[in-house]
Design a protein around this motif. Sequence first.
Motif, PDB file in Angstrom:
ATOM      1  N   VAL A  67     -12.883  -5.920 -14.155  1.00  0.00           N
ATOM      2  CA  VAL A  67     -11.535  -5.343 -14.159  1.00  0.00           C
ATOM      3  C   VAL A  67     -11.216  -4.726 -12.795  1.00  0.00           C
ATOM      4  O   VAL A  67     -10.119  -4.924 -12.247  1.00  0.00           O
ATOM      5  N   THR A  68     -12.176  -4.022 -12.240  1.00  0.00           N
ATOM      6  CA  THR A  68     -11.976  -3.484 -10.894  1.00  0.00           C
ATOM      7  C   THR A  68     -11.756  -4.604  -9.884  1.00  0.00           C
ATOM      8  O   THR A  68     -10.891  -4.504  -9.001  1.00  0.00           O
ATOM      9  N   ALA A  69     -12.513  -5.675 -10.049  1.00  0.00           N
ATOM     10  CA  ALA A  69     -12.374  -6.808  -9.131  1.00  0.00           C
ATOM     11  C   ALA A  69     -10.976  -7.417  -9.230  1.00  0.00           C
ATOM     12  O   ALA A  69     -10.352  -7.756  -8.218  1.00  0.00           O
ATOM     13  N   ILE A  70     -10.468  -7.544 -10.447  1.00  0.00           N
ATOM     14  CA  ILE A  70      -9.115  -8.074 -10.641  1.00  0.00           C
ATOM     15  C   ILE A  70      -8.093  -7.199  -9.924  1.00  0.00           C
ATOM     16  O   ILE A  70      -7.225  -7.696  -9.199  1.00  0.00           O
ATOM     17  N   LEU A  71      -8.226  -5.889 -10.104  1.00  0.00           N
ATOM     18  CA  LEU A  71      -7.288  -4.974  -9.442  1.00  0.00           C
ATOM     19  C   LEU A  71      -7.382  -5.093  -7.925  1.00  0.00           C
ATOM     20  O   LEU A  71      -6.363  -5.067  -7.225  1.00  0.00           O
ATOM     21  N   ASP A  72      -8.603  -5.249  -7.423  1.00  0.00           N
ATOM     22  CA  ASP A  72      -8.769  -5.373  -5.969  1.00  0.00           C
ATOM     23  C   ASP A  72      -8.114  -6.644  -5.442  1.00  0.00           C
ATOM     24  O   ASP A  72      -7.449  -6.640  -4.405  1.00  0.00           O
ATOM     25  N   VAL A  73      -8.299  -7.728  -6.174  1.00  0.00           N
ATOM     26  CA  VAL A  73      -7.690  -8.993  -5.749  1.00  0.00           C
ATOM     27  C   VAL A  73      -6.164  -8.882  -5.757  1.00  0.00           C
ATOM     28  O   VAL A  73      -5.487  -9.263  -4.801  1.00  0.00           O
ATOM     29  N   LEU A  74      -5.634  -8.328  -6.833  1.00  0.00           N
ATOM     30  CA  LEU A  74      -4.175  -8.195  -6.932  1.00  0.00           C
ATOM     31  C   LEU A  74      -3.634  -7.250  -5.874  1.00  0.00           C
ATOM     32  O   LEU A  74      -2.564  -7.486  -5.304  1.00  0.00           O
ATOM     33  N   ASP A  75      -4.381  -6.177  -5.602  1.00  0.00           N
ATOM     34  CA  ASP A  75      -3.960  -5.272  -4.530  1.00  0.00           C
ATOM     35  C   ASP A  75      -3.863  -6.011  -3.202  1.00  0.00           C
ATOM     36  O   ASP A  75      -2.907  -5.834  -2.448  1.00  0.00           O
ATOM     37  N   ALA A  76      -4.850  -6.835  -2.947  1.00  0.00           N
ATOM     38  CA  ALA A  76      -4.840  -7.589  -1.691  1.00  0.00           C
ATOM     39  C   ALA A  76      -3.635  -8.523  -1.639  1.00  0.00           C
ATOM     40  O   ALA A  76      -2.963  -8.645  -0.612  1.00  0.00           O
ATOM     41  N   LEU A  77      -3.342  -9.156  -2.762  1.00  0.00           N
ATOM     42  CA  LEU A  77      -2.204 -10.085  -2.795  1.00  0.00           C
ATOM     43  C   LEU A  77      -0.876  -9.347  -2.661  1.00  0.00           C
ATOM     44  O   LEU A  77       0.092  -9.880  -2.128  1.00  0.00           O
ATOM     45  N   ALA A  78      -0.846  -8.121  -3.143  1.00  0.00           N
ATOM     46  CA  ALA A  78       0.404  -7.346  -3.108  1.00  0.00           C
ATOM     47  C   ALA A  78       0.501  -6.487  -1.856  1.00  0.00           C
ATOM     48  O   ALA A  78       1.485  -5.771  -1.676  1.00  0.00           O
ATOM     49  N   ASP A  80       1.217  -6.984   1.191  1.00  0.00           N
ATOM     50  CA  ASP A  80       2.380  -7.145   2.069  1.00  0.00           C
ATOM     51  C   ASP A  80       3.693  -6.805   1.372  1.00  0.00           C
ATOM     52  O   ASP A  80       4.749  -6.884   1.987  1.00  0.00           O
ATOM     53  N   ALA A  81       3.607  -6.430   0.098  1.00  0.00           N
ATOM     54  CA  ALA A  81       4.847  -6.264  -0.670  1.00  0.00           C
ATOM     55  C   ALA A  81       5.710  -5.118  -0.161  1.00  0.00           C
ATOM     56  O   ALA A  81       6.897  -5.052  -0.463  1.00  0.00           O
ATOM     57  N   ALA A  82       5.132  -4.223   0.623  1.00  0.00           N
ATOM     58  CA  ALA A  82       5.934  -3.127   1.161  1.00  0.00           C
ATOM     59  C   ALA A  82       6.850  -3.629   2.272  1.00  0.00           C
ATOM     60  O   ALA A  82       7.918  -3.087   2.514  1.00  0.00           O
ATOM     61  N   ASP A  83       6.427  -4.691   2.932  1.00  0.00           N
ATOM     62  CA  ASP A  83       7.218  -5.267   4.015  1.00  0.00           C
ATOM     63  C   ASP A  83       8.360  -6.106   3.439  1.00  0.00           C
ATOM     64  O   ASP A  83       8.132  -7.106   2.776  1.00  0.00           O
ATOM     65  N   PRO A  84       9.604  -5.692   3.672  1.00  0.00           N
ATOM     66  CA  PRO A  84      10.735  -6.408   3.083  1.00  0.00           C
ATOM     67  C   PRO A  84      10.860  -7.845   3.570  1.00  0.00           C
ATOM     68  O   PRO A  84      11.402  -8.688   2.857  1.00  0.00           O
ATOM     69  N   ALA A 146       2.413 -13.709 -11.520  1.00  0.00           N
ATOM     70  CA  ALA A 146       3.848 -13.441 -11.615  1.00  0.00           C
ATOM     71  C   ALA A 146       4.140 -11.958 -11.406  1.00  0.00           C
ATOM     72  O   ALA A 146       5.132 -11.586 -10.775  1.00  0.00           O
ATOM     73  N   ILE A 147       3.261 -11.111 -11.929  1.00  0.00           N
ATOM     74  CA  ILE A 147       3.437  -9.667 -11.751  1.00  0.00           C
ATOM     75  C   ILE A 147       3.344  -9.297 -10.270  1.00  0.00           C
ATOM     76  O   ILE A 147       4.090  -8.449  -9.778  1.00  0.00           O
ATOM     77  N   VAL A 148       2.427  -9.950  -9.573  1.00  0.00           N
ATOM     78  CA  VAL A 148       2.336  -9.700  -8.133  1.00  0.00           C
ATOM     79  C   VAL A 148       3.657 -10.086  -7.458  1.00  0.00           C
ATOM     80  O   VAL A 148       4.173  -9.360  -6.598  1.00  0.00           O
ATOM     81  N   ASP A 149       4.208 -11.219  -7.865  1.00  0.00           N
ATOM     82  CA  ASP A 149       5.515 -11.605  -7.322  1.00  0.00           C
ATOM     83  C   ASP A 149       6.557 -10.523  -7.591  1.00  0.00           C
ATOM     84  O   ASP A 149       7.420 -10.253  -6.753  1.00  0.00           O
ATOM     85  N   SER A 160       4.891   1.958  -2.060  1.00  0.00           N
ATOM     86  CA  SER A 160       3.720   1.142  -2.342  1.00  0.00           C
ATOM     87  C   SER A 160       3.697   0.758  -3.818  1.00  0.00           C
ATOM     88  O   SER A 160       3.922   1.596  -4.684  1.00  0.00           O
ATOM     89  N   PRO A 161       3.446  -0.504  -4.112  1.00  0.00           N
ATOM     90  CA  PRO A 161       3.509  -0.973  -5.491  1.00  0.00           C
ATOM     91  C   PRO A 161       2.225  -0.747  -6.283  1.00  0.00           C
ATOM     92  O   PRO A 161       2.174  -1.084  -7.462  1.00  0.00           O
ATOM     93  N   HIS A 162       1.212  -0.145  -5.631  1.00  0.00           N
ATOM     94  CA  HIS A 162      -0.102  -0.075  -6.268  1.00  0.00           C
ATOM     95  C   HIS A 162      -0.073   0.600  -7.637  1.00  0.00           C
ATOM     96  O   HIS A 162      -0.701   0.140  -8.581  1.00  0.00           O
ATOM     97  N   ILE A 163       0.633   1.712  -7.728  1.00  0.00           N
ATOM     98  CA  ILE A 163       0.596   2.465  -8.978  1.00  0.00           C
ATOM     99  C   ILE A 163       1.154   1.638 -10.137  1.00  0.00           C
ATOM    100  O   ILE A 163       0.501   1.492 -11.178  1.00  0.00           O
ATOM    101  N   GLU A 164       2.349   1.090  -9.952  1.00  0.00           N
ATOM    102  CA  GLU A 164       2.931   0.262 -11.011  1.00  0.00           C
ATOM    103  C   GLU A 164       2.027  -0.925 -11.332  1.00  0.00           C
ATOM    104  O   GLU A 164       1.825  -1.273 -12.498  1.00  0.00           O
ATOM    105  N   LEU A 165       1.517  -1.525 -10.278  1.00  0.00           N
ATOM    106  CA  LEU A 165       0.701  -2.719 -10.468  1.00  0.00           C
ATOM    107  C   LEU A 165      -0.530  -2.403 -11.324  1.00  0.00           C
ATOM    108  O   LEU A 165      -0.825  -3.095 -12.296  1.00  0.00           O
ATOM    109  N   HIS A 166      -1.225  -1.332 -10.963  1.00  0.00           N
ATOM    110  CA  HIS A 166      -2.434  -0.977 -11.715  1.00  0.00           C
ATOM    111  C   HIS A 166      -2.114  -0.649 -13.167  1.00  0.00           C
ATOM    112  O   HIS A 166      -2.776  -1.127 -14.087  1.00  0.00           O
ATOM    113  N   ARG A 167      -1.095   0.171 -13.351  1.00  0.00           N
ATOM    114  CA  ARG A 167      -0.748   0.567 -14.709  1.00  0.00           C
ATOM    115  C   ARG A 167      -0.355  -0.648 -15.546  1.00  0.00           C
ATOM    116  O   ARG A 167      -0.712  -0.758 -16.720  1.00  0.00           O
TER     117      ARG A 167
END
Lengths: 185, 185
Positions: A67-78, A80-84, A146-149, A160-167
């Motif tokens: 589960v931690t690994a999944i979150l880490d991967v998704l964090d990495a994918l997301a 750049d999401a702060a950059d418009p 899709a959630i990362v998108d 930063s999208p991390h909080i929403e993403l993790h939750r």
Amino acid sequence: MEAGRLFAAQGYDRTSVAEVAKAVGTSPASVFYYFEDKASLFRAVFERDLPAAEALIARHVEAPDPVTAILDVLDALARDAADPSASGMLIELLRRAGDDPELLAVVGRTANVLREGLAALISRGITEGAIDPDLDATETAAWLQAIVDATYLNARPGHSPHIELHRTVLGYLNPPQGRQEEPNG
Amino acid sequence: MEAGRLFAAQGYDRTSVAEVAKAVGTSPASVFYYFEDKASLFRAVFERDLPAAEALIARHVEAPDPVTAILDVLDALARDAADPSASGMLIELLRRAGDDPELLAVVGRTANVLREGLAALISRGITEGAIDPDLDATETAAWLQAIVDATYLNARPGHSPHIELHRTVLGYLNPPQGRQEEPNG
DNA sequence: GTCTATACTCGGATAGAC
DNA sequence: GTCTATCCGAGTATAGAC
């Protein structure tokens, strides 16, 4: 890749090859010497994503806690999401993928690597009792992509999208009662 | 609106006014008689969304159970997500909104109505103890909208996103232990 | 109001010199 | 390999007849 920034900021159609050439300090003719046409110039931006995706998955697939690994991967994918402008690039990509089958194949390979990697982690999480066994690993992996998108679509400077993403991810994966401490009898 | 279908299927730039005119059975000149320019023709497609959004919110804002109401609203918004042409239209919209401030205003109004309506339901859910009080109502509403948009981007023909959407939303909103039966002391 | 015809611009791609 | 010059098609928008 300077072209990537221009495509992201202005879009594919509104970015001329002359503009790209100027930004790189050369002429349109030289650009066409290296790239067959404008479409292939655009594709080149995404061709570097495949090895990056493979490395990312390789780095996490053996991690102790799936589960931690999944979150880490998704964090990495997301990341750049702060950059418009990254949001703009995603949109151009989706848009062009409908017109350019070769581009579709390029990004499809990358997406497959990520989906399979995530699916493997999800399967392991299910086996270990940390993830709801009612979930289908591959379908869930696609949904997480899709959630990362969605984090890109929700991009706002400084946010930063991390909080929403993790939750979101933890809420989705968790077994019904949030219980995850009993692998099996 | 016939133009909408063409824009959705082919994209804004790759759809000529001549093409739209032909599909409607008239000439380009006539199209420009009714619309100031091509951009305003595109905007017209989205102007009808505002009253629809207002009606949707009005229909659910007083519903007895706020969480159910939220799911119903999101279901309605995601209804077309299975249709790949709806996906194309969203992509074009996101793309054009960056270039056309007036279009941004048009869709911004619609998005605001939806966000505020959802935020009101979320606030009520928090008050009633059905939703985690740590969540910010407006931020959460925006995130839910982004997730709905993501279902469009991830559209696969024949596959409805309802199940994933419900699980995601409930997992996100629920108070930590999935407990929701104690409004207050 | 709707047409035909067209002016005008822009951008992808190529030719051919160096 | 890189340039300048240019061809060519496409597409928005308009002029002006009816």
